[in-house]
Design a protein around this motif. Structure first.
Motif, PDB file in Angstrom:
ATOM      1  N   HIS A  59     -95.878  46.041 -63.000  1.00 38.47           N
ATOM      2  CA  HIS A  59     -95.298  45.905 -61.662  1.00 38.47           C
ATOM      3  C   HIS A  59     -93.849  46.391 -61.693  1.00 38.47           C
ATOM      4  O   HIS A  59     -93.081  45.995 -62.572  1.00 38.47           O
ATOM      5  CB  HIS A  59     -95.366  44.445 -61.207  1.00 38.47           C
ATOM      6  CG  HIS A  59     -95.163  44.291 -59.744  1.00 38.47           C
ATOM      7  ND1 HIS A  59     -93.919  44.204 -59.193  1.00 38.47           N
ATOM      8  CD2 HIS A  59     -96.044  44.232 -58.718  1.00 38.47           C
ATOM      9  CE1 HIS A  59     -94.022  44.080 -57.883  1.00 38.47           C
ATOM     10  NE2 HIS A  59     -95.312  44.097 -57.577  1.00 38.47           N
ATOM     11  N   PRO A  60     -93.441  47.257 -60.760  1.00 37.76           N
ATOM     12  CA  PRO A  60     -92.083  47.814 -60.789  1.00 37.76           C
ATOM     13  C   PRO A  60     -90.992  46.749 -60.752  1.00 37.76           C
ATOM     14  O   PRO A  60     -89.984  46.873 -61.460  1.00 37.76           O
ATOM     15  CB  PRO A  60     -92.027  48.695 -59.538  1.00 37.76           C
ATOM     16  CG  PRO A  60     -93.440  49.013 -59.227  1.00 37.76           C
ATOM     17  CD  PRO A  60     -94.242  47.839 -59.697  1.00 37.76           C
ATOM     18  N   GLU A  61     -91.156  45.709 -59.943  1.00 39.26           N
ATOM     19  CA  GLU A  61     -90.135  44.661 -59.883  1.00 39.26           C
ATOM     20  C   GLU A  61     -90.028  43.934 -61.218  1.00 39.26           C
ATOM     21  O   GLU A  61     -88.934  43.614 -61.681  1.00 39.26           O
ATOM     22  CB  GLU A  61     -90.451  43.666 -58.767  1.00 39.26           C
ATOM     23  CG  GLU A  61     -90.282  44.244 -57.382  1.00 39.26           C
ATOM     24  CD  GLU A  61     -90.668  43.253 -56.298  1.00 39.26           C
ATOM     25  OE1 GLU A  61     -90.910  42.074 -56.615  1.00 39.26           O
ATOM     26  OE2 GLU A  61     -90.737  43.670 -55.130  1.00 39.26           O
ATOM     27  N   ARG A  62     -91.146  43.679 -61.848  1.00 42.20           N
ATOM     28  CA  ARG A  62     -91.154  42.995 -63.137  1.00 42.20           C
ATOM     29  C   ARG A  62     -90.490  43.865 -64.205  1.00 42.20           C
ATOM     30  O   ARG A  62     -89.742  43.375 -65.043  1.00 42.20           O
ATOM     31  CB  ARG A  62     -92.600  42.657 -63.515  1.00 42.20           C
ATOM     32  CG  ARG A  62     -92.769  41.968 -64.807  1.00 42.20           C
ATOM     33  CD  ARG A  62     -92.289  40.555 -64.738  1.00 42.20           C
ATOM     34  NE  ARG A  62     -92.590  39.911 -66.007  1.00 42.20           N
ATOM     35  CZ  ARG A  62     -92.539  38.654 -66.227  1.00 42.20           C
ATOM     36  NH1 ARG A  62     -92.185  37.852 -65.273  1.00 42.20           N
ATOM     37  NH2 ARG A  62     -92.838  38.166 -67.393  1.00 42.20           N
ATOM     38  N   GLN A  63     -90.753  45.169 -64.166  1.00 46.11           N
ATOM     39  CA  GLN A  63     -90.135  46.063 -65.131  1.00 46.11           C
ATOM     40  C   GLN A  63     -88.622  46.108 -64.930  1.00 46.11           C
ATOM     41  O   GLN A  63     -87.864  46.145 -65.899  1.00 46.11           O
ATOM     42  CB  GLN A  63     -90.728  47.464 -65.003  1.00 46.11           C
ATOM     43  CG  GLN A  63     -92.147  47.550 -65.514  1.00 46.11           C
ATOM     44  CD  GLN A  63     -92.743  48.924 -65.341  1.00 46.11           C
ATOM     45  OE1 GLN A  63     -92.255  49.745 -64.579  1.00 46.11           O
ATOM     46  NE2 GLN A  63     -93.824  49.182 -66.068  1.00 46.11           N
ATOM     47  N   LEU A  64     -88.173  46.068 -63.672  1.00 50.58           N
ATOM     48  CA  LEU A  64     -86.745  46.051 -63.389  1.00 50.58           C
ATOM     49  C   LEU A  64     -86.111  44.763 -63.913  1.00 50.58           C
ATOM     50  O   LEU A  64     -85.031  44.796 -64.512  1.00 50.58           O
ATOM     51  CB  LEU A  64     -86.502  46.192 -61.884  1.00 50.58           C
ATOM     52  CG  LEU A  64     -85.055  46.245 -61.439  1.00 50.58           C
ATOM     53  CD1 LEU A  64     -84.353  47.447 -62.053  1.00 50.58           C
ATOM     54  CD2 LEU A  64     -84.970  46.298 -59.925  1.00 50.58           C
ATOM     55  N   GLU A  65     -86.793  43.635 -63.711  1.00 46.73           N
ATOM     56  CA  GLU A  65     -86.288  42.358 -64.229  1.00 46.73           C
ATOM     57  C   GLU A  65     -86.158  42.403 -65.752  1.00 46.73           C
ATOM     58  O   GLU A  65     -85.146  41.960 -66.306  1.00 46.73           O
ATOM     59  CB  GLU A  65     -87.234  41.211 -63.847  1.00 46.73           C
ATOM     60  CG  GLU A  65     -87.247  40.865 -62.386  1.00 46.73           C
ATOM     61  CD  GLU A  65     -88.348  39.870 -62.044  1.00 46.73           C
ATOM     62  OE1 GLU A  65     -88.988  39.342 -62.972  1.00 46.73           O
ATOM     63  OE2 GLU A  65     -88.571  39.639 -60.847  1.00 46.73           O
ATOM     64  N   GLU A  66     -87.178  42.931 -66.419  1.00 42.47           N
ATOM     65  CA  GLU A  66     -87.154  43.010 -67.882  1.00 42.47           C
ATOM     66  C   GLU A  66     -86.026  43.924 -68.360  1.00 42.47           C
ATOM     67  O   GLU A  66     -85.350  43.626 -69.344  1.00 42.47           O
ATOM     68  CB  GLU A  66     -88.497  43.498 -68.416  1.00 42.47           C
ATOM     69  CG  GLU A  66     -89.604  42.486 -68.305  1.00 42.47           C
ATOM     70  CD  GLU A  66     -89.370  41.266 -69.174  1.00 42.47           C
ATOM     71  OE1 GLU A  66     -88.856  41.412 -70.302  1.00 42.47           O
ATOM     72  OE2 GLU A  66     -89.678  40.160 -68.702  1.00 42.47           O
ATOM     73  N   ARG A  67     -85.828  45.048 -67.667  1.00 37.84           N
ATOM     74  CA  ARG A  67     -84.770  45.972 -68.049  1.00 37.84           C
ATOM     75  C   ARG A  67     -83.399  45.307 -67.907  1.00 37.84           C
ATOM     76  O   ARG A  67     -82.550  45.420 -68.785  1.00 37.84           O
ATOM     77  CB  ARG A  67     -84.830  47.227 -67.186  1.00 37.84           C
ATOM     78  CG  ARG A  67     -83.896  48.324 -67.664  1.00 37.84           C
ATOM     79  CD  ARG A  67     -84.021  49.616 -66.877  1.00 37.84           C
ATOM     80  NE  ARG A  67     -85.379  50.105 -66.864  1.00 37.84           N
ATOM     81  CZ  ARG A  67     -86.084  50.331 -65.743  1.00 37.84           C
ATOM     82  NH1 ARG A  67     -85.571  50.102 -64.574  1.00 37.84           N
ATOM     83  NH2 ARG A  67     -87.319  50.801 -65.815  1.00 37.84           N
ATOM     84  N   LYS A  68     -83.188  44.595 -66.790  1.00 38.14           N
ATOM     85  CA  LYS A  68     -81.919  43.896 -66.587  1.00 38.14           C
ATOM     86  C   LYS A  68     -81.715  42.824 -67.651  1.00 38.14           C
ATOM     87  O   LYS A  68     -80.608  42.643 -68.153  1.00 38.14           O
ATOM     88  CB  LYS A  68     -81.878  43.261 -65.194  1.00 38.14           C
ATOM     89  CG  LYS A  68     -81.676  44.264 -64.089  1.00 38.14           C
ATOM     90  CD  LYS A  68     -81.628  43.572 -62.742  1.00 38.14           C
ATOM     91  CE  LYS A  68     -81.453  44.565 -61.613  1.00 38.14           C
ATOM     92  NZ  LYS A  68     -81.450  43.915 -60.301  1.00 38.14           N
ATOM     93  N   LYS A  69     -82.781  42.123 -68.005  1.00 37.33           N
ATOM     94  CA  LYS A  69     -82.676  41.081 -69.029  1.00 37.33           C
ATOM     95  C   LYS A  69     -82.306  41.681 -70.375  1.00 37.33           C
ATOM     96  O   LYS A  69     -81.450  41.156 -71.092  1.00 37.33           O
ATOM     97  CB  LYS A  69     -83.994  40.317 -69.130  1.00 37.33           C
ATOM     98  CG  LYS A  69     -83.942  39.193 -70.130  1.00 37.33           C
ATOM     99  CD  LYS A  69     -85.256  38.461 -70.214  1.00 37.33           C
ATOM    100  CE  LYS A  69     -85.152  37.393 -71.284  1.00 37.33           C
ATOM    101  NZ  LYS A  69     -86.414  37.011 -71.818  1.00 37.33           N
ATOM    102  N   ARG A  70     -82.941  42.802 -70.749  1.00 35.77           N
ATOM    103  CA  ARG A  70     -82.616  43.464 -72.012  1.00 35.77           C
ATOM    104  C   ARG A  70     -81.169  43.934 -72.033  1.00 35.77           C
ATOM    105  O   ARG A  70     -80.469  43.810 -73.030  1.00 35.77           O
ATOM    106  CB  ARG A  70     -83.560  44.643 -72.256  1.00 35.77           C
ATOM    107  CG  ARG A  70     -84.913  44.268 -72.792  1.00 35.77           C
ATOM    108  CD  ARG A  70     -85.664  45.473 -73.316  1.00 35.77           C
ATOM    109  NE  ARG A  70     -85.778  46.552 -72.362  1.00 35.77           N
ATOM    110  CZ  ARG A  70     -86.795  46.694 -71.497  1.00 35.77           C
ATOM    111  NH1 ARG A  70     -87.773  45.823 -71.492  1.00 35.77           N
ATOM    112  NH2 ARG A  70     -86.829  47.701 -70.664  1.00 35.77           N
ATOM    113  N   GLU A  71     -80.704  44.486 -70.885  1.00 30.27           N
ATOM    114  CA  GLU A  71     -79.326  44.961 -70.820  1.00 30.27           C
ATOM    115  C   GLU A  71     -78.337  43.805 -70.933  1.00 30.27           C
ATOM    116  O   GLU A  71     -77.321  43.922 -71.615  1.00 30.27           O
ATOM    117  CB  GLU A  71     -79.103  45.739 -69.522  1.00 30.27           C
ATOM    118  CG  GLU A  71     -79.798  47.086 -69.499  1.00 30.27           C
ATOM    119  CD  GLU A  71     -79.744  47.759 -68.135  1.00 30.27           C
ATOM    120  OE1 GLU A  71     -79.186  47.168 -67.193  1.00 30.27           O
ATOM    121  OE2 GLU A  71     -80.260  48.880 -68.023  1.00 30.27           O
ATOM    122  N   SER A  72     -78.628  42.681 -70.267  1.00 30.62           N
ATOM    123  CA  SER A  72     -77.714  41.542 -70.346  1.00 30.62           C
ATOM    124  C   SER A  72     -77.737  40.931 -71.747  1.00 30.62           C
ATOM    125  O   SER A  72     -76.700  40.513 -72.261  1.00 30.62           O
ATOM    126  CB  SER A  72     -78.066  40.489 -69.299  1.00 30.62           C
ATOM    127  OG  SER A  72     -79.302  39.878 -69.588  1.00 30.62           O
TER     128      SER A  72
END
Length: 106
Positions: A59-72
């Motif tokens: 899911h695109p929203e889930r992938q965005l959440e995961e990307r933000k989490k990895r970056e933080s």
């Protein structure tokens, strides 16, 4: 379902309401387990699990959440004293060459 798509030692589950595979061809493949028909609850659970898999991994929203989490997480993690392995190798090699050249002078 073409029988060429089925690999040995797999399980084939027919979730359709009609027969869309040739049972004789499938059973000739070694190690194949064929389940000819399943009930409505099984189909519903398979669909539910498919939707969960999509949401959790694609899911695109889930992938965005995961990307933000990895970056933080990466921002919070302290950087190592060295930049990367190549820099460490270069520093060690330069130190060894310098030590060898100083040893020759003595």
């Amino acid at each position: 379902l073409p029988s060429e798509w089925i690999q040995p030692n797999t399980t084939v589950v027919n979730v359709a309401s009609f027969k869309n595979v040739s049972e004789d061809e499938i059973l000739q493949i070694p190690g194949v387990t064929y389940i000819p028909m399943v009930g409505k609850v099984t189909v519903a659970m398979l669909e539910r699990n498919l939707m969960r898999l999509f949401y959790n991994f694609h899911h695109p929203e889930r992938q965005l959440e995961e990307r933000k989490k990895r970056e933080s997480d990466a921002a919070l993690r302290p950087s190592p004293w060295y930049g990367n392995a190549l820099q460490v190798y270069t520093a060690i090699a330069a130190t060894a060459i310098l030590a060898m050249s100083l040893a020759k002078r003595k």
